[in-house]
Design a protein around this motif. Structure first.
Motif, short mmCIF file in Angstrom:
data_model
loop_
_atom_site.label_atom_id
_atom_site.label_comp_id
_atom_site.label_asym_id
_atom_site.label_seq_id
_atom_site.Cartn_x
_atom_site.Cartn_y
_atom_site.Cartn_z
N UNK A 73 0.78 -1.23 0.00
CA UNK A 73 0.00 0.00 0.00
C UNK A 73 0.81 1.28 0.00
N UNK A 74 2.11 1.20 -0.15
CA UNK A 74 2.90 2.42 -0.25
C UNK A 74 3.19 3.10 1.07
N UNK A 75 3.24 2.35 2.16
CA UNK A 75 3.52 2.92 3.48
C UNK A 75 4.99 3.20 3.68
N UNK A 76 5.42 3.20 4.95
CA UNK A 76 6.81 3.51 5.25
C UNK A 76 7.69 2.26 5.30
N UNK A 77 7.14 1.12 4.99
CA UNK A 77 7.94 -0.10 4.92
C UNK A 77 8.86 -0.03 3.72
N UNK A 78 9.80 -0.95 3.65
CA UNK A 78 10.67 -1.03 2.47
C UNK A 78 9.82 -1.24 1.23
N UNK A 79 8.83 -2.11 1.32
CA UNK A 79 7.94 -2.35 0.18
C UNK A 79 7.24 -1.07 -0.25
N UNK A 80 6.77 -0.29 0.70
CA UNK A 80 6.12 0.97 0.38
C UNK A 80 7.05 1.97 -0.25
N UNK A 92 16.27 -3.66 -10.31
CA UNK A 92 16.37 -3.87 -8.87
C UNK A 92 17.64 -3.26 -8.29
N UNK A 93 18.73 -3.30 -9.05
CA UNK A 93 19.98 -2.72 -8.58
C UNK A 93 19.87 -1.23 -8.34
N UNK A 94 19.19 -0.53 -9.24
CA UNK A 94 19.02 0.91 -9.07
C UNK A 94 18.05 1.22 -7.95
N UNK A 104 20.22 -2.72 1.88
CA UNK A 104 21.45 -3.46 2.16
C UNK A 104 21.79 -4.49 1.08
N UNK A 105 20.79 -5.10 0.46
CA UNK A 105 21.04 -6.10 -0.59
C UNK A 105 19.97 -6.00 -1.67
N UNK A 106 20.33 -6.29 -2.93
CA UNK A 106 19.35 -6.23 -4.02
C UNK A 106 18.19 -7.20 -3.84
N UNK A 107 18.38 -8.26 -3.09
CA UNK A 107 17.30 -9.23 -2.89
C UNK A 107 16.09 -8.57 -2.22
N UNK A 108 16.31 -7.54 -1.41
CA UNK A 108 15.19 -6.83 -0.78
C UNK A 108 14.30 -6.21 -1.85
N UNK A 150 9.63 -6.14 -6.01
CA UNK A 150 9.30 -5.87 -7.40
C UNK A 150 8.67 -7.09 -8.07
N UNK A 151 9.10 -8.28 -7.70
CA UNK A 151 8.46 -9.49 -8.25
C UNK A 151 7.01 -9.58 -7.81
N UNK A 152 6.74 -9.20 -6.57
CA UNK A 152 5.36 -9.23 -6.07
C UNK A 152 4.50 -8.15 -6.74
N UNK A 153 5.09 -7.01 -7.05
CA UNK A 153 4.34 -5.92 -7.69
C UNK A 153 4.00 -6.24 -9.14
N UNK A 154 4.88 -6.95 -9.84
CA UNK A 154 4.68 -7.24 -11.26
C UNK A 154 3.33 -7.86 -11.54
#
Length: 75
Positions: free
Chosen positions: A2-9, A25-27, A35-39, A44-48
């Motif tokens: 939902x675009x909150x203050x989490x990393x996902x947001x 993902x690198x950018x 800390x790592x591109x895996x985050x 981004x995979x979930x958003x796709x």
């Protein structure tokens, strides 16, 4: 997501702010000082394929490299 203050947001907001420009993902990792591109990759995979987000093989607008990128297409 939902675009909150989490990393996902934060990732979701960054991609939307780019106004349809493709970003790898690198950018995303660099811009948000993650800390790592895996985050970024997990998010981004979930958003796709949801709510106007898409993941495709294209050139990243920020670094110019050809790779899997995510972008948001306003409906």
């Amino acid at each position: 997501m939902t675009g909150g203050t989490t990393i996902a947001g934060q990732i979701e907001r960054l991609i939307m702010r780019l106004g349809g420009a493709a970003v790898c993902d690198g950018c995303v990792t660099d811009r948000l000082s993650l800390s790592v591109p895996a985050q970024a990759n997990v998010v981004t995979r979930a958003l796709g394929g949801t709510r106007g987000f898409e993941r495709i093989r294209d050139t990243c607008t920020l670094c110019g490299n050809g790779r899997t990128v995510t972008r948001h297409r306003a409906k």
